[in-house]
Design a protein around this motif. Structure first.
Motif, short mmCIF file in Angstrom:
data_model
loop_
_atom_site.label_atom_id
_atom_site.label_comp_id
_atom_site.label_asym_id
_atom_site.label_seq_id
_atom_site.Cartn_x
_atom_site.Cartn_y
_atom_site.Cartn_z
N THR A 51 74.73 -50.18 -43.46
CA THR A 51 75.87 -49.91 -42.60
C THR A 51 76.71 -48.79 -43.19
OG1 THR A 51 77.26 -51.52 -43.74
CG2 THR A 51 76.01 -52.30 -41.83
N SER A 52 77.46 -48.16 -42.36
CA SER A 52 78.37 -47.10 -42.78
C SER A 52 79.76 -47.48 -42.30
CB SER A 52 77.93 -45.77 -42.16
OG SER A 52 78.86 -44.76 -42.48
N PRO A 53 80.57 -48.05 -43.19
CA PRO A 53 81.86 -48.56 -42.73
C PRO A 53 82.85 -47.49 -42.29
CG PRO A 53 81.68 -48.75 -45.10
CD PRO A 53 80.35 -48.29 -44.60
N GLY A 54 82.67 -46.26 -42.68
CA GLY A 54 83.60 -45.22 -42.27
C GLY A 54 84.71 -45.01 -43.26
N ARG A 55 85.74 -44.32 -42.83
CA ARG A 55 86.83 -43.93 -43.72
C ARG A 55 88.12 -44.63 -43.32
NH1 ARG A 55 89.83 -38.29 -44.55
NH2 ARG A 55 91.31 -39.10 -46.04
N LYS A 56 88.96 -44.89 -44.32
CA LYS A 56 90.27 -45.48 -44.10
C LYS A 56 91.32 -44.38 -44.17
CE LYS A 56 88.96 -49.88 -46.11
NZ LYS A 56 89.20 -50.83 -47.19
N TYR A 57 92.28 -44.43 -43.25
CA TYR A 57 93.37 -43.47 -43.21
C TYR A 57 94.69 -44.23 -43.24
CZ TYR A 57 89.99 -39.99 -41.57
OH TYR A 57 88.92 -39.14 -41.46
N SER A 58 95.66 -43.66 -43.93
CA SER A 58 97.01 -44.24 -43.88
C SER A 58 97.64 -43.84 -42.55
CB SER A 58 97.85 -43.73 -45.05
OG SER A 58 98.17 -42.36 -44.86
N LEU A 59 98.71 -44.51 -42.20
CA LEU A 59 99.40 -44.17 -40.95
C LEU A 59 99.94 -42.74 -40.99
CD1 LEU A 59 101.22 -47.53 -40.19
CD2 LEU A 59 99.10 -46.66 -39.20
N ASP A 60 100.23 -42.23 -42.19
CA ASP A 60 100.68 -40.84 -42.33
C ASP A 60 99.56 -39.85 -41.99
OD1 ASP A 60 103.16 -41.73 -43.15
OD2 ASP A 60 102.69 -41.54 -45.29
N GLU A 61 98.32 -40.30 -42.02
CA GLU A 61 97.16 -39.44 -41.75
C GLU A 61 96.60 -39.66 -40.35
OE1 GLU A 61 94.91 -39.16 -45.96
OE2 GLU A 61 95.06 -41.19 -45.12
N ILE A 62 97.41 -40.14 -39.45
CA ILE A 62 96.92 -40.52 -38.12
C ILE A 62 96.29 -39.34 -37.38
CG2 ILE A 62 99.10 -40.23 -36.87
CD1 ILE A 62 98.22 -42.92 -35.40
N GLY A 63 96.83 -38.15 -37.56
CA GLY A 63 96.24 -36.97 -36.91
C GLY A 63 94.81 -36.72 -37.37
N GLU A 64 94.59 -36.83 -38.67
CA GLU A 64 93.23 -36.67 -39.21
C GLU A 64 92.32 -37.80 -38.72
OE1 GLU A 64 93.14 -35.99 -43.52
OE2 GLU A 64 95.28 -35.50 -43.34
N ALA A 65 92.87 -39.00 -38.63
CA ALA A 65 92.08 -40.14 -38.18
C ALA A 65 91.61 -39.95 -36.75
CB ALA A 65 92.89 -41.43 -38.31
N VAL A 66 92.51 -39.48 -35.90
CA VAL A 66 92.15 -39.25 -34.49
C VAL A 66 91.10 -38.15 -34.39
CG1 VAL A 66 93.02 -38.45 -32.27
CG2 VAL A 66 94.31 -40.14 -33.57
N ALA A 67 91.28 -37.08 -35.15
CA ALA A 67 90.30 -35.98 -35.13
C ALA A 67 88.93 -36.48 -35.58
CB ALA A 67 90.77 -34.83 -36.03
N GLN A 68 88.90 -37.29 -36.62
CA GLN A 68 87.63 -37.86 -37.10
C GLN A 68 87.00 -38.77 -36.04
OE1 GLN A 68 85.90 -37.29 -39.85
NE2 GLN A 68 84.38 -38.88 -39.52
N ALA A 69 87.82 -39.60 -35.40
CA ALA A 69 87.31 -40.54 -34.39
C ALA A 69 86.71 -39.81 -33.20
CB ALA A 69 88.43 -41.47 -33.94
N GLU A 70 87.20 -38.62 -32.90
CA GLU A 70 86.73 -37.87 -31.73
C GLU A 70 85.51 -37.00 -32.02
OE1 GLU A 70 90.32 -35.86 -30.52
OE2 GLU A 70 90.87 -37.51 -29.18
N GLN A 71 85.09 -36.90 -33.28
CA GLN A 71 83.95 -36.05 -33.64
C GLN A 71 82.66 -36.62 -33.08
OE1 GLN A 71 83.65 -35.47 -37.83
NE2 GLN A 71 85.20 -33.86 -37.86
N LYS A 72 81.86 -35.73 -32.52
CA LYS A 72 80.53 -36.14 -32.06
C LYS A 72 79.65 -36.40 -33.28
CE LYS A 72 80.13 -34.20 -27.52
NZ LYS A 72 79.23 -33.55 -26.60
N GLY A 73 78.81 -37.40 -33.17
CA GLY A 73 77.88 -37.70 -34.24
C GLY A 73 78.49 -38.45 -35.41
N ARG A 74 79.74 -38.84 -35.29
CA ARG A 74 80.42 -39.57 -36.37
C ARG A 74 79.71 -40.89 -36.59
NH1 ARG A 74 83.62 -43.71 -35.53
NH2 ARG A 74 84.02 -43.14 -33.38
N GLN A 75 79.61 -41.27 -37.85
CA GLN A 75 79.03 -42.57 -38.17
C GLN A 75 80.11 -43.43 -38.79
OE1 GLN A 75 75.39 -42.56 -40.26
NE2 GLN A 75 74.37 -41.26 -38.79
N GLY A 76 80.10 -44.69 -38.50
CA GLY A 76 81.09 -45.61 -39.05
C GLY A 76 82.35 -45.63 -38.21
N LYS A 77 83.22 -46.51 -38.58
CA LYS A 77 84.50 -46.68 -37.88
C LYS A 77 85.56 -45.85 -38.58
CE LYS A 77 83.05 -49.92 -35.11
NZ LYS A 77 82.93 -49.71 -33.70
N VAL A 78 86.65 -45.64 -37.88
CA VAL A 78 87.83 -44.99 -38.45
C VAL A 78 88.91 -46.06 -38.51
CG1 VAL A 78 89.56 -43.21 -38.11
CG2 VAL A 78 87.17 -42.73 -37.56
#
Length: 71
Positions: free
Chosen positions: A38-65
């Protein structure tokens, strides 16, 4: 021919509760044996929400955000 989705669409019937439970147990066993990874993905702090959203919207992303308060 109607469009069918999910397990019922593919196999014609829904698996029983016992079959779903057994499937879950089989998957967990295969994960423990290292057959399935499994690929659990990356953890983001609430201060990094912009980066988290960008990561979540990437095509081909593996794991959760994950958003983690107080990281």
């Amino acid at each position: 021919m109607p469009i069918r989705h999910g397990v019922a669409g593919r196999y014609g019937t829904f698996p029983s509760s016992a079959e779903r439970r057994q499937l879950g147990e089989d998957i967990v066993a295969l994960m423990r044996e290292g057959v399935i990874e499994t690929s659990p993905g990356r953890k983001y702090s609430l201060d990094e929400i912009g980066e988290a959203v960008a990561q979540a919207e990437q095509k081909g992303r593996q794991g959760k955000v994950f958003l983690v308060p107080g990281k």
